[in-house]
Scaffold this motif. Sequence first.
Motif, short mmCIF file in Angstrom:
data_model
loop_
_atom_site.label_atom_id
_atom_site.label_comp_id
_atom_site.label_asym_id
_atom_site.label_seq_id
_atom_site.Cartn_x
_atom_site.Cartn_y
_atom_site.Cartn_z
N LEU A 139 39.74 18.36 1.80
CA LEU A 139 40.67 18.62 2.89
C LEU A 139 40.36 19.77 3.47
O LEU A 139 40.53 19.71 4.88
CB LEU A 139 41.89 19.20 2.14
CG LEU A 139 43.31 19.29 2.78
CD1 LEU A 139 43.81 17.74 3.44
CD2 LEU A 139 44.38 19.82 1.97
N ARG A 140 39.35 20.60 2.95
CA ARG A 140 38.70 21.66 4.13
C ARG A 140 38.02 21.06 4.95
O ARG A 140 37.81 21.47 6.19
CB ARG A 140 37.95 22.66 3.21
CG ARG A 140 38.66 23.65 2.46
CD ARG A 140 37.82 24.73 2.00
NE ARG A 140 37.00 24.35 0.85
CZ ARG A 140 37.17 24.16 -0.47
NH1 ARG A 140 38.46 24.59 -0.71
NH2 ARG A 140 36.39 23.82 -1.21
N LYS A 142 38.14 18.11 6.28
CA LYS A 142 38.76 17.42 7.32
C LYS A 142 39.28 18.29 8.24
O LYS A 142 39.30 17.95 9.45
CB LYS A 142 40.07 16.45 6.62
CG LYS A 142 40.81 15.71 7.51
CD LYS A 142 41.93 15.16 7.14
CE LYS A 142 42.87 14.59 7.88
NZ LYS A 142 44.16 14.02 7.23
N ASP A 143 39.76 19.53 7.77
CA ASP A 143 40.38 20.62 8.84
C ASP A 143 39.46 21.00 9.63
O ASP A 143 39.68 21.37 10.98
CB ASP A 143 41.18 21.57 7.98
CG ASP A 143 42.37 21.10 7.31
OD1 ASP A 143 42.95 20.10 7.65
OD2 ASP A 143 42.85 21.76 6.18
N ALA A 144 38.20 21.16 8.89
CA ALA A 144 37.05 21.57 9.87
C ALA A 144 36.74 20.66 10.70
O ALA A 144 35.65 21.04 11.76
CB ALA A 144 35.95 22.25 9.02
N ASN A 148 36.06 12.54 8.87
CA ASN A 148 37.32 11.74 9.44
C ASN A 148 37.90 10.80 8.59
O ASN A 148 37.49 9.47 8.88
CB ASN A 148 36.88 11.23 10.92
CG ASN A 148 38.05 10.67 11.54
OD1 ASN A 148 39.09 10.90 11.26
ND2 ASN A 148 37.62 9.78 12.40
N THR A 153 45.81 10.51 2.76
CA THR A 153 45.72 11.74 1.92
C THR A 153 46.02 11.46 0.59
O THR A 153 45.31 12.22 -0.33
CB THR A 153 46.34 13.04 2.53
OG1 THR A 153 46.03 13.17 4.06
CG2 THR A 153 45.70 14.36 2.04
#
Lengths: 192, 192
Positions: A139-140, A142-144, A148, A153
């Motif tokens: 998740l980190r 993906k956020d960064a 992709n 999720t």
Amino acid sequence: MAGRQKIYDEDAALNAAIDVFWQQGYEKASSRDLQKAMGIGFSSFYLAYKGGKQELFAKSMQRFFTLYPQPFLNLLKTIDNPVEAIRQYYYVMTEPNGKFSQFGCYFSNTIFQADENEFKDAAAKNLGRIADAFYDALLRAKDAGTINPSIPTELWKTYLLNLWTGLNTTKSIEKDQSILRATIDFSLKVFE
Amino acid sequence: MAGRQKIYDEDAALNAAIDVFWQQGYEKASSRDLQKAMGIGFSSFYLAYKGGKQELFAKSMQRFFTLYPQPFLNLLKTIDNPVEAIRQYYYVMTEPNGKFSQFGCYFSNTIFQADENEFKDAAAKNLGRIADAFYDALLRAKDAGTINPSIPTELWKTYLLNLWTGLNTTKSIEKDQSILRATIDFSLKVFE
DNA sequence: CCTAAATTGTATCAATTGATACATAATTAT
DNA sequence: ATAATTATGTATCAATTGATACAATTTAGG
């Protein structure tokens, strides 16, 4: 604190017990097998583990988590490319001479082999902790914007768990390391 | 052919033995458990199965294949949309009250629980036969243009095996039926 | 009917299981 | 030194395991 000194090393003995349980599973590992590997006798065994085999196994599984998955989960927190790290983690199941490919996943084995539901639940919980850590790291990323993912999720944990637990059986059927690794690679593509 | 008549039904007894092995696994199913479920005593047991528990298990696994996977594999040969059929087959692992979700996969269990390598190999071979049939059906569908797989042909068997054997463990960790089914659906998308 | 063949029921075996009893040995505090 | 405390080694327990012995029972062929 009077009394005779311990003649054996407690940590070394517990580590030896881990390997016996890992190889044979909870039920098949007899108390005599364990004592022999630990280098101690009946008296010392039941003095150190008053709960007998059950107590030893509980502590063994706890330490297993500390020894093997935990360092990797800590590493995962500091890493930018979790998919590549997870891939390498999964690859250990395909190494022909490694403990993981030979003995399998300690926790999956326990879910299959232990009689006591208490142990099955603890093993499931440990696998869940690993999946949680994978989820957080992905998740980190993906956020960064590092990855992709094309997989929803809410399926991440189950999908990754299923890949891992599947390998634990599939490696007994498909012996070709390159096919196993290609299957891991293909399955992890959905996160890239 | 003189002699006393059998008082029990051989087929019914073998079917009862299958369920005992399925629930408990080869090692944990004691000869007394089996005899009780089969409704026979020691003498009849060892008269019918001179090889004892080993011989009974071998015949039990053989019949299991005939009873459960075989009919589906035959059906698969006549079907245009194998992906949908395979999905339904995998769904049985997620049915809360079904034998498969409760007892798991007979063959995967055997790979985990049996001591004798002979049984592990036989179980692996049975799973291989299922994967082969899946492969054949999917290949026919691809040639007919019914499906358009995005996964390399050489990974089909391992990928499908891994999904199935994974579910056998994952269902003990993830109890939410809808998440399990969504994971199956997502994983099978690569064949559509 | 009677004998040989097939099946069944009960008692029992040796081995292994997890666990305990109890005497012996070593160590520290007083 | 002596008592209290801790650790160890050996013998052993009751329960369970897979398996066998053997007598009793049932059936078909003569």
